[in-house]
Design an enzyme around this catalytic site. Structure first.
Site, PDB file in Angstrom:
ATOM      1  N   ASN A   6       0.672  -1.409   0.042  1.00  0.00           N
ATOM      2  CA  ASN A   6      -0.164  -0.013   0.062  1.00  0.00           C
ATOM      3  C   ASN A   6       0.959   1.212  -0.072  1.00  0.00           C
ATOM      4  O   ASN A   6       1.626   1.501   0.965  1.00  0.00           O
ATOM      5  CB  ASN A   6      -0.870  -0.249   1.473  1.00  0.00           C
ATOM      6  N   HIS A   9       0.866   6.223   1.923  1.00  0.00           N
ATOM      7  CA  HIS A   9       1.434   7.113   2.755  1.00  0.00           C
ATOM      8  C   HIS A   9       2.711   7.851   1.717  1.00  0.00           C
ATOM      9  O   HIS A   9       2.878   9.041   2.471  1.00  0.00           O
ATOM     10  CB  HIS A   9       2.319   6.425   3.767  1.00  0.00           C
ATOM     11  N   HIS A  42      -5.922   3.372  -1.245  1.00  0.00           N
ATOM     12  CA  HIS A  42      -7.207   3.690  -0.773  1.00  0.00           C
ATOM     13  C   HIS A  42      -7.618   4.973  -1.223  1.00  0.00           C
ATOM     14  O   HIS A  42      -6.806   6.220  -0.792  1.00  0.00           O
ATOM     15  CB  HIS A  42      -7.122   3.532   0.648  1.00  0.00           C
ATOM     16  N   ARG A  44      -9.815   7.551  -0.479  1.00  0.00           N
ATOM     17  CA  ARG A  44     -10.794   8.010   0.316  1.00  0.00           C
ATOM     18  C   ARG A  44     -11.615   9.024  -0.098  1.00  0.00           C
ATOM     19  O   ARG A  44     -11.524   9.856  -1.069  1.00  0.00           O
ATOM     20  CB  ARG A  44     -10.035   8.285   1.393  1.00  0.00           C
ATOM     21  N   ARG A  48      -7.691  12.374   1.171  1.00  0.00           N
ATOM     22  CA  ARG A  48      -6.726  12.869   2.092  1.00  0.00           C
ATOM     23  C   ARG A  48      -5.060  12.350   1.478  1.00  0.00           C
ATOM     24  O   ARG A  48      -4.149  13.179   1.825  1.00  0.00           O
ATOM     25  CB  ARG A  48      -6.616  12.611   3.492  1.00  0.00           C
ATOM     26  N   HIS A  49      -5.169  11.492   0.955  1.00  0.00           N
ATOM     27  CA  HIS A  49      -3.658  10.818   0.316  1.00  0.00           C
ATOM     28  C   HIS A  49      -3.824  10.694  -1.290  1.00  0.00           C
ATOM     29  O   HIS A  49      -3.405  11.601  -1.944  1.00  0.00           O
ATOM     30  CB  HIS A  49      -3.031   9.958   1.232  1.00  0.00           C
ATOM     31  N   GLU A  69      -8.547   0.119  -2.643  1.00  0.00           N
ATOM     32  CA  GLU A  69      -9.531   0.169  -1.415  1.00  0.00           C
ATOM     33  C   GLU A  69     -10.230   1.015  -1.328  1.00  0.00           C
ATOM     34  O   GLU A  69     -10.075   2.067  -1.657  1.00  0.00           O
ATOM     35  CB  GLU A  69      -8.181   0.406  -0.126  1.00  0.00           C
ATOM     36  N   THR A 100      -7.928   3.092   8.706  1.00  0.00           N
ATOM     37  CA  THR A 100      -8.954   2.138   8.801  1.00  0.00           C
ATOM     38  C   THR A 100      -8.984   1.469  10.278  1.00  0.00           C
ATOM     39  O   THR A 100      -7.918   1.071  10.487  1.00  0.00           O
ATOM     40  CB  THR A 100      -9.115   1.027   7.741  1.00  0.00           C
ATOM     41  N   GLU A 150     -10.494  -9.903   3.270  1.00  0.00           N
ATOM     42  CA  GLU A 150      -9.160  -9.409   3.942  1.00  0.00           C
ATOM     43  C   GLU A 150      -9.402  -9.510   5.184  1.00  0.00           C
ATOM     44  O   GLU A 150     -10.174  -8.788   5.795  1.00  0.00           O
ATOM     45  CB  GLU A 150      -9.009  -8.461   3.373  1.00  0.00           C
ATOM     46  N   HIS A 190      -3.161  -5.057   7.979  1.00  0.00           N
ATOM     47  CA  HIS A 190      -3.373  -4.196   9.006  1.00  0.00           C
ATOM     48  C   HIS A 190      -2.355  -4.045  10.215  1.00  0.00           C
ATOM     49  O   HIS A 190      -2.416  -5.181  10.874  1.00  0.00           O
ATOM     50  CB  HIS A 190      -4.697  -3.822   9.474  1.00  0.00           C
ATOM     51  N   GLY A 212       1.479  -1.724   4.478  1.00  0.00           N
ATOM     52  CA  GLY A 212       1.516  -0.174   3.923  1.00  0.00           C
ATOM     53  C   GLY A 212       2.573   0.566   4.935  1.00  0.00           C
ATOM     54  O   GLY A 212       3.821   0.684   4.487  1.00  0.00           O
TER      55      GLY A 212
HETATM   56  N1  PXP Z   1      -5.535  -3.453   4.633  1.00  0.00           N
HETATM   57  C1  PXP Z   1      -6.341  -2.388   4.618  1.00  0.00           C
HETATM   58  C2  PXP Z   1      -7.852  -3.075   4.437  1.00  0.00           C
HETATM   59  C3  PXP Z   1      -6.128  -1.337   5.009  1.00  0.00           C
HETATM   60  O1  PXP Z   1      -7.101  -0.448   5.423  1.00  0.00           O
HETATM   61  C4  PXP Z   1      -4.688  -0.971   5.508  1.00  0.00           C
HETATM   62  C5  PXP Z   1      -4.422   0.672   5.882  1.00  0.00           C
HETATM   63  O2  PXP Z   1      -4.519   1.177   4.877  1.00  0.00           O
HETATM   64  C6  PXP Z   1      -3.614  -1.971   5.251  1.00  0.00           C
HETATM   65  C7  PXP Z   1      -4.309  -3.252   4.863  1.00  0.00           C
HETATM   66  C8  PXP Z   1      -2.336  -1.774   5.373  1.00  0.00           C
HETATM   67  O3  PXP Z   1      -2.123  -1.461   6.878  1.00  0.00           O
HETATM   68  P1  PXP Z   1      -0.805  -0.846   7.400  1.00  0.00           P
HETATM   69  O4  PXP Z   1      -0.744   0.495   6.939  1.00  0.00           O
HETATM   70  O5  PXP Z   1      -0.923  -0.860   9.012  1.00  0.00           O
HETATM   71  O6  PXP Z   1       0.460  -1.925   6.779  1.00  0.00           O
END
Ligand code: PXP
Length: 238
Positions: A6, A9, A42, A44, A48-49, A69, A100, A150, A190, A212
């Site tokens: 992801n 960031h 993602h 949104r 925001r990003h 996402e 999230t 997921e 996550h 991410g």
């Molecule tokens: N999966 C989903 C559905 C998410 O919302 C996120 C956060 O954007 C991630 C994975 C990745 O999480 P992290 O940034 O903590 O690795």
């Protein structure tokens, strides 16, 4: 276990100064070159990003797999159908959250999600639902035609003790096994990082992890190529 990265960031950093650099599209291509199996962004509601320009360029340039996402809102579903990612991962989205915060409640939103899945399927997009490792939620996801789930790994990643972590790992393993029996693909993500992946990689039922923050945080210091390769080596360590 495949690795999807992801790059949200990178866009957060770009947007912090309202500049064009660093570019999340470049970051995605570097991640692919280092061996990532897919790119996740993602889009949104508040942009925001990641923005629409990023998603459209990524669609043109990503050669592995693009996972969008998204919240199941009309606006974003229309964009997804137009752009055509390989996978749409539906997440709950709250305006004020930093990231999230947990899985979507499929049971409570069954008809809206069923409609969203059928619209996305009509555009040849596979669908994944981001959910807690809960058997009833998994049954509901299968019932409404989701292709993947997921599993939210935030509770595992943020466990206060080793005991709590292993309890949650067992819960995720049982959930993944159950989903597989129903014919669902199983992704997870996550809060996974360079330390907890050493425990998480034991769950052989997980098809793909979506990471991410940990990888981008490391890439800022050591470069995307090294950050991605280190994670791939950890995932494949036997
Ligand atoms: N999966 C989903 C559905 C998410 O919302 C996120 C956060 O954007 C991630 C994975 C990745 O999480 P992290 O940034 O903590 O690795």
């Amino acid at each position: 276990m495949r690795l999807a990265i992801n790059v949200d960031h990178i866009a957060t950093l770009r947007n912090a100064r309202g500049e064009t650099q660093p570019d999340p599209v470049t970051a995605a291509l570097l991640a692919e070159q280092a061996g990532a199996d897919g790119i996740v962004v993602h889009l949104r509601e508040d942009r925001r990003h990641i923005n629409e320009r990023d998603v459209r360029l990524l669609r043109e340039l990503v050669t592995t797999k693009l996972d969008l996402e998204m919240a199941a809102t009309d606006e974003i579903i229309n964009i997804a159908c137009d752009v055509g990612p390989e996978l749409a991962t539906i997440v709950p989205e709250k305006r004020m959250e930093l990231t999230t915060e947990g899985g979507i409640n499929v049971i409570d939103n069954i008809s809206r999600l069923k409609d969203a899945i059928s619209e996305l399927h009509n555009a040849n997009i596979e669908v994944s639902l981001f959910i807690e490792p809960d058997i009833n939620q998994i049954d509901a996801a299968a019932e409404i035609g989701s292709d993947f789930i997921e599993i939210h790994t935030g509770v595992f990643a943020n466990s206060a003790s080793e005991e709590e972590m292993y309890d949650e790992l067992d819960r995720i393993r049982s959930a993944a096994k159950h989903a597989k029996k129903l014919g669902l693909g199983v992704n997870a993500g996550h809060g996974l990082n360079y330390l907890n992946i050493k425990i998480f990689r034991e769950i052989s039922e997980i098809d793909e992890v979506s990471i991410g923050h940990a990888i981008i945080a490391r890439a800022v210091l050591v470069g995307m190529n090294q950050a991605v390769k280190e994670m791939i080596n950890l995932i494949n360590f036997r």
